[in-house]
Design an enzyme around this catalytic site. Structure first.
Site, PDB file in Angstrom:
ATOM      1  N   ALA A  65       0.849  -1.182   0.000  1.00  0.00           N
ATOM      2  CA  ALA A  65       0.000   0.000   0.000  1.00  0.00           C
ATOM      3  C   ALA A  65       0.890   1.238   0.000  1.00  0.00           C
ATOM      4  O   ALA A  65       2.064   1.188   0.368  1.00  0.00           O
ATOM      5  CB  ALA A  65      -0.908   0.000   1.223  1.00  0.00           C
ATOM      6  N   GLY A 108      -0.177  -4.990   0.816  1.00  0.00           N
ATOM      7  CA  GLY A 108      -1.414  -4.883   0.044  1.00  0.00           C
ATOM      8  C   GLY A 108      -1.286  -5.467  -1.346  1.00  0.00           C
ATOM      9  O   GLY A 108      -2.264  -5.982  -1.905  1.00  0.00           O
ATOM     10  N   GLU A 111      -1.901  -9.059  -0.961  1.00  0.00           N
ATOM     11  CA  GLU A 111      -3.318  -9.318  -0.702  1.00  0.00           C
ATOM     12  C   GLU A 111      -4.155  -9.191  -1.968  1.00  0.00           C
ATOM     13  O   GLU A 111      -5.123  -9.929  -2.155  1.00  0.00           O
ATOM     14  CB  GLU A 111      -3.813  -8.378   0.389  1.00  0.00           C
ATOM     15  N   GLU A 131       3.440  -6.387   7.274  1.00  0.00           N
ATOM     16  CA  GLU A 131       2.680  -5.284   7.880  1.00  0.00           C
ATOM     17  C   GLU A 131       3.003  -5.047   9.351  1.00  0.00           C
ATOM     18  O   GLU A 131       2.993  -3.897   9.817  1.00  0.00           O
ATOM     19  CB  GLU A 131       1.171  -5.538   7.730  1.00  0.00           C
TER      20      GLU A 131
END
Length: 251
Positions: A65, A108, A111, A131
């Site tokens: 992210a 992210g 994911e 994370e």
């Protein structure tokens, strides 16, 4: 077709849509603009189902992210599930989603890859969820999808200890099902797969995806309900008739 500068570059390839995460200067870090573009793409594919191939520009899938944006988010944004909802929508698309994983697929980005149905990789792949090193958890799918994909022991090591898998480890774990020589070869393999899917009965493919994603408690009832619909379809009759005629001609 979208502009070359769009955060998600789209190409209509006939049998499928090719979507390229297009922030190579940021290693394709996932920001709000990209999330918005994913929602727009999902809306199109929900209305007109086709196979989706996801890849990243510049040698990486997505390195995570966008930390600058993530740092400013607070509890309300966490509860809103900004990335989570987008990735769930990708996973729920009617037709298969194929991810081509090159370079970094972290946080992210990993994911988003886990949300795909099929994943192909390259030797440069590094995939995992670091994370906790940033003071957060992997809350956009890894905490439930990864256990289903690779088993609880390996999922625990990735999520709790921040282990990042290389391409060979990802292949051995079944996180990717094919390892190509490079990004171009991986994309070619993905497009061949999309071509094979396009030759199948779309209704049967979509039913299979729904059944495959159903919880264990839904079986066998969901299988039988989907099969009942397909048994009465004209396409099933046409395809089986053609099959029998070909067999007859071969005798």
């Amino acid at each position: 077709m979208t502009s070359a500068s769009a955060p998600l570059r789209l190409e209509d390839r006939g049998t499928h849509v090719l979507a390229t995460v297009n922030r190579p200067e940021k290693r394709n870090a996932i920001d709000q603009d990209l999330i918005d573009a994913l929602h727009e793409l999902c809306a199109e594919l929900e209305a007109s189902p086709r196979t989706l191939i996801l890849r990243g520009a510049g040698g990486d899938f997505a390195a995570g992210a966008d930390i600058a944006q993530l740092r400013e988010r607070r509890a309300p944004e966490a509860r809103a599930g900004i990335n989570t909802r987008a990735f769930m929508r990708v996973h729920a698309l009617p037709m298969p989603v194929i991810a081509v994983l090159d370079g970094y697929a972290l946080g992210g980005g990993a994911e988003l890859a886990y949300a795909a149905d099929i994943r192909f990789g390259t030797p440069t792949l590094k995939i995992g969820n670091p994370e906790t090193g940033l003071g957060i958890i992997a809350a956009a799918g890894a905490s439930w999808r990864l256990r289903e994909l690779v088993g609880e022991p390996l999922a625990a090591e990735i999520l709790l200890a921040g282990r990042v898998l290389d391409a060979d480890a990802a292949l051995a774990a079944g996180l990717i099902t094919r390892l190509a020589d490079d990004g171009d070869a991986a994309l070619e393999a993905a497009e061949r797969t999309a071509g094979r899917i396009a030759k199948l009965d779309a209704a049967a493919v979509q039913a299979t995806k729904r059944v495959l994603g159903a919880p264990r408690s839904a079986h066998p009832e969901i299988d039988l309900a989907e099969q009942a619909i397909l048994f009465d379809s004209p396409e099933k009759h046409r395809r089986m008739t053609e099959f029998l005629e070909r067999k007859q001609e071969q005798r």
